[in-house]
Design an enzyme around this catalytic site. Structure first.
Site, mmCIF file in Angstrom:
data_model
loop_
_atom_site.group_PDB
_atom_site.id
_atom_site.type_symbol
_atom_site.label_atom_id
_atom_site.label_comp_id
_atom_site.label_asym_id
_atom_site.label_seq_id
_atom_site.Cartn_x
_atom_site.Cartn_y
_atom_site.Cartn_z
ATOM 1 C CB CYS A 333 2.027 5.384 -8.921
ATOM 2 S SG CYS A 333 3.690 4.779 -8.549
ATOM 3 C CG HIS A 435 0.875 6.816 -4.296
ATOM 4 N ND1 HIS A 435 -0.049 6.028 -4.945
ATOM 5 C CD2 HIS A 435 2.098 6.320 -4.623
ATOM 6 C CE1 HIS A 435 0.582 5.084 -5.621
ATOM 7 N NE2 HIS A 435 1.883 5.239 -5.450
#
Length: 497
Positions: A333, A435
């Site tokens: 991310c 994630h």
């Protein structure tokens, strides 16, 4: 309507989350319908629900301990710090904007409290019991007027309060007595007992202090919980990271780059259960070891600020040298965004600069947009990456990001075929928006065994699987310790059971 009980603390990080989970699990195992609740949470470690809402990780674990799918009503307000003075505000799972502490309380307090009341009333209609967690301390006199997470919630739910202190850090008796002194008379009446948490030592030596505490305050001590090592409970802030990192020498050394706005560090939770992995957080140049087998750039709530943090401390040069040696690097991310060529922010979503030069390790450009992607997702890798064993296989996880990232050169590849790409690679460098990447057992197992073989070590075939099952075993352990060390009969009497 549900009956409620609440855990409040003398400070942050005294163990409210764990004790809330413990009692909720005990009630669940005893056959009751029970749900967790925390009115307002401040955390960078968040979770995406099935319907795309964002909530705090502690309430997710508590929901799992109750046998429930997490819902945003369990944590109606989430504050995600984006700077030292401001936070993104999430209400019932959706962002409503960035606010300073002052503007939040002036402009949003009444609206937010209505959301809290609605969320609690929804849960109270569905469950037998609600176990509530407070936030920080109820005795912060400068914050009391705007504190919706402690006594205001206790009065809303008519919830007796158990006050918790961390005896491992010292000063527990003074903090309990001092907290009681600072509460208003009607607030003191809500406190039904104390729990001293994280105790190590001989309980007999502590008993005189417990007697003193009860005589001084007139409040019973309901239990002394022992320190429980290696708890698999998601941490909500980076204060406690060092307590969860192994300091034992193991075969594989994985470095996780630390920065001030590090987020979603539950991405590395599963490594606690791998028998051969030592996690080391990299805060300084001295922490960046030559013998790292893998380095990870984690998520960030403020990518540009954390990128500048790395540059100011010379950690960018360490990363360049590490990659030059041909060693594996993974960015997740915000870490993916940092690895790219540049970050564009035309609407000033994150800061005051419309364009920032990133590390340039991946040929990618990221553009921040106002709309935030929050969803659980999976993607099928459509081309082999050559190192990380991603060969036309499906990997799953969840997304929480404002950025959209695209290729900007020929040295890097997109490995999936989604409209907004999720997985990028260049040699032994991998970047992804997913994630939970390491929760994919096949990916983690292959990666760790490859790292072992590169060191001349045999692979390990029987590695841990299913983080979900590991967590459930851990919840049972916590409930068992709670039963053994807390006056559960008294708590059940308080609850009217």
């Amino acid at each position: 309507m549900a009956r409620a009980i609440m855990f409040q603390g003398t400070a942050s990080h005294v163990g409210k989350s764990v004790l809330t989970l413990a009692l909720a699990r005990v009630l669940y195992l005893d056959g009751f319908k029970v749900a967790p609740f925390k009115a307002q949470n401040m955390a960078l470690n968040s979770y995406v629900t099935l319907d795309g809402g964002e909530m705090g990780r502690a309430q997710v674990a508590q929901a799992e301990a109750c046998g429930l799918e997490p819902r945003v009503e369990m944590n109606p307000v989430l504050l995600k710090p984006s700077s030292d003075k401001g936070s993104q505000v999430i209400v019932l799972g959706k962002p409503i904007g960035h606010y300073s502490a002052k503007s939040y309380h002036l402009e949003r307090r009444s609206m937010v409290w209505e959301a809290v009341k609605k969320a609690y009333e929804t849960l109270a209609q569905e469950f037998d019991f609600i176990v509530i967690e407070g936030a920080g301390s109820p005795a912060e006199v400068n914050l009391k007027a705007s504190d919706i997470a402690n006594m205001k919630t206790a009065f809303l739910a008519n919830a007796p309060v158990i006050l918790v202190a961390d005896i491992d850090r010292g000063g527990a008796l003074a903090s309990l007595v001092g907290t009681m002194e600072l509460l208003e008379p009607e607030e003191r009446k809500m406190v039904c007992g104390f729990i001293l948490n994280k105790f190590r030592g001989d309980l007999e030596l502590l008993k005189p202090a417990l007697t003193f505490l009860e005589e001084k305050t007139g409040i019973p001590v309901l239990g002394v919980m022992p320190y429980i090592p290696e708890l698999l409970i998601p941490e909500e802030d980076s204060v406690s990271l060092e307590e969860t990192v192994s300091n034992r020498e193991k075969d594989l050394k994985i470095g996780v780059v630390w920065y001030p706005r590090i987020s979603n560090f539950t991405d590395f939770e599963i490594f606690q259960y791998e028998p051969d992995v030592e996690l080391i957080y990299i805060k300084t140049l001295q922490d960046f070891r030559d013998d790292f087998d893998l380095v990870i750039l984690p998520g960030s709530k403020n990518t540009v600020a954390d990128l500048n943090y790395l540059k100011q401390r010379g950690l960018d040069q360490k990363l360049y040298a590490y990659v030059e040696k041909g060693k594996p690097l993974i960015g997740i991310c915000g870490g993916l965004q940092i690895l790219g060529e540049k970050i564009l922010d035309p609407d000033l979503v994150e800061g005051k600069e419309t364009e920032v030069k990133a590390l340039g390790i991946l040929d990618t450009v990221t553009e921040f947009r106002g709309d935030k992607i929050t969803r659980r997702t999976s993607t099928r890798v459509t081309r082999a990456d050559g190192y990380f064993f991603l060969q036309r296989e499906e990997i799953s996880g969840y997304e929480i990001h404002h950025g959209r990232t695209f290729l900007s050169g020929e040295r890097s590849d997109v490995l999936d075929n989604t409209e907004n790409p999720l997985v990028f690679a260049r040699g032994r460098v991998l970047g992804t928006y997913l994630h939970g990447l390491f929760d994919n057992d096949f990916f983690r197992h292959r990666l760790l065994n490859r790292l072992r073989r590169e060191k001349g070590l045999d692979g390990i075939e029987n590695r841990p699987t299913s983080l979900k099952n590991l967590r459930q075993e851990n919840y049972d352990k916590i409930a068992r310790v709670f039963r053994e060390n807390v006056n559960l009969k008294k708590i059940y009497e308080i609850l009217g059971i």
